[in-house]
Motif scaffolding. Sequence first.
Motif, PDB file in Angstrom:
ATOM      1  N   THR A  26      -0.120  55.999  94.946  1.00 31.33           N
ATOM      2  CA  THR A  26       0.562  54.711  94.853  1.00 31.33           C
ATOM      3  C   THR A  26      -0.338  53.697  94.172  1.00 31.33           C
ATOM      4  O   THR A  26      -1.557  53.810  94.189  1.00 31.33           O
ATOM      5  CB  THR A  26       0.937  54.185  96.255  1.00 31.33           C
ATOM      6  N   THR A  27       0.284  52.728  93.586  1.00 29.65           N
ATOM      7  CA  THR A  27      -0.440  51.644  92.943  1.00 29.65           C
ATOM      8  C   THR A  27      -0.268  50.401  93.796  1.00 29.65           C
ATOM      9  O   THR A  27       0.838  50.071  94.189  1.00 29.65           O
ATOM     10  CB  THR A  27       0.123  51.378  91.536  1.00 29.65           C
ATOM     11  N   THR A  28      -1.356  49.722  94.111  1.00 28.98           N
ATOM     12  CA  THR A  28      -1.298  48.503  94.901  1.00 28.98           C
ATOM     13  C   THR A  28      -1.263  47.305  93.963  1.00 28.98           C
ATOM     14  O   THR A  28      -2.080  47.201  93.048  1.00 28.98           O
ATOM     15  CB  THR A  28      -2.520  48.398  95.833  1.00 28.98           C
ATOM     16  N   LEU A  29      -0.319  46.446  94.188  1.00 33.59           N
ATOM     17  CA  LEU A  29      -0.222  45.228  93.392  1.00 33.59           C
ATOM     18  C   LEU A  29      -1.359  44.281  93.774  1.00 33.59           C
ATOM     19  O   LEU A  29      -1.856  44.322  94.899  1.00 33.59           O
ATOM     20  CB  LEU A  29       1.121  44.556  93.624  1.00 33.59           C
ATOM     21  N   THR A  31      -3.466  41.043  95.043  1.00 29.86           N
ATOM     22  CA  THR A  31      -3.271  40.052  96.100  1.00 29.86           C
ATOM     23  C   THR A  31      -2.527  38.851  95.527  1.00 29.86           C
ATOM     24  O   THR A  31      -2.813  38.398  94.426  1.00 29.86           O
ATOM     25  CB  THR A  31      -4.639  39.596  96.648  1.00 29.86           C
ATOM     26  N   SER A  33       0.750  38.884  94.864  1.00 28.73           N
ATOM     27  CA  SER A  33       1.991  39.321  94.214  1.00 28.73           C
ATOM     28  C   SER A  33       3.167  39.154  95.170  1.00 28.73           C
ATOM     29  O   SER A  33       3.045  39.384  96.374  1.00 28.73           O
ATOM     30  CB  SER A  33       1.897  40.794  93.807  1.00 28.73           C
ATOM     31  N   LEU A  35       6.350  40.567  96.703  1.00 31.77           N
ATOM     32  CA  LEU A  35       6.871  41.913  96.890  1.00 31.77           C
ATOM     33  C   LEU A  35       8.372  41.942  97.120  1.00 31.77           C
ATOM     34  O   LEU A  35       9.041  42.889  96.718  1.00 31.77           O
ATOM     35  CB  LEU A  35       6.152  42.588  98.064  1.00 31.77           C
ATOM     36  N   SER A  67       6.140  45.074 104.277  1.00 35.33           N
ATOM     37  CA  SER A  67       5.755  46.449 103.969  1.00 35.33           C
ATOM     38  C   SER A  67       4.351  46.771 104.475  1.00 35.33           C
ATOM     39  O   SER A  67       3.982  47.937 104.573  1.00 35.33           O
ATOM     40  CB  SER A  67       5.849  46.700 102.466  1.00 35.33           C
ATOM     41  N   SER A  68       3.565  45.741 104.807  1.00 35.15           N
ATOM     42  CA  SER A  68       2.221  45.929 105.355  1.00 35.15           C
ATOM     43  C   SER A  68       1.921  44.798 106.334  1.00 35.15           C
ATOM     44  O   SER A  68       2.325  43.656 106.108  1.00 35.15           O
ATOM     45  CB  SER A  68       1.183  45.916 104.226  1.00 35.15           C
ATOM     46  N   ASN A  71       0.232  41.632 104.912  1.00 38.22           N
ATOM     47  CA  ASN A  71       0.940  40.743 103.990  1.00 38.22           C
ATOM     48  C   ASN A  71       1.345  39.453 104.674  1.00 38.22           C
ATOM     49  O   ASN A  71       1.469  39.385 105.897  1.00 38.22           O
ATOM     50  CB  ASN A  71       2.159  41.441 103.396  1.00 38.22           C
ATOM     51  N   THR A 136       4.848  45.208 110.752  1.00 40.37           N
ATOM     52  CA  THR A 136       5.763  45.812 109.785  1.00 40.37           C
ATOM     53  C   THR A 136       7.157  45.924 110.408  1.00 40.37           C
ATOM     54  O   THR A 136       8.023  46.595 109.868  1.00 40.37           O
ATOM     55  CB  THR A 136       5.271  47.207 109.322  1.00 40.37           C
ATOM     56  N   GLN A 172       1.736  39.903  98.812  1.00 42.08           N
ATOM     57  CA  GLN A 172       0.713  40.932  98.980  1.00 42.08           C
ATOM     58  C   GLN A 172      -0.568  40.323  99.537  1.00 42.08           C
ATOM     59  O   GLN A 172      -1.065  39.347  99.012  1.00 42.08           O
ATOM     60  CB  GLN A 172       0.420  41.591  97.614  1.00 42.08           C
TER      61      GLN A 172
END
Length: 173
Positions: A26-29, A31, A33, A35, A67-68, A71, A136, A172
């Motif tokens: 996975t690619t993390t966007l 901080t 960003s 979401l 999602s986290s 966040n 979450t 993010q």
Amino acid sequence: KELSHPAGEVIKIAAGKTLDLKSQGTTTLPTGSVLQVVSVSESVEYVTTSSNWAARMTGNDVTITPSSASNKILIIVSTQLSFQYDNTYGATDLYRSISGGASTYNLSGESSGMNTNMGFKASGLSYSYEDTPNTTSAVTYSPSFKFSAGGVGSVYLGRNDTKTVVTLMEIQG
């Protein structure tokens, strides 16, 4: 086969081969960003005479599921605060409820809330708050309000002829 990108980059894939981006991790966007964005609007007037943070705009409940847990949630409110009589004071803040967890009125913790209307019969207002719910699970937010001081009568949040808009953005962390 060639895949072309508008910026001019080219990805070449050999004949008979596939490019599986999902299996590459996975690619993390970065901080900060955005979401996801969730919003609701309603043209309803809510009323209270309570001086406690117990009144809220239930029709403007907005739910978001981060999602986290790291966040943040940016809450933006645009509404109107008005009074039955002049020289009455009211305050607005936020209500938060975490699914399977705690509910909190006066999320900012400020005794006067995040926005106060003092002495005017009606006032349009906007305010924002960045929350870190550390979950979450689904989180529900809505504007809350109270009668602060001065005068007599009722305090109104929202109007039947003006939309109250509540927007949530997951940021993010």
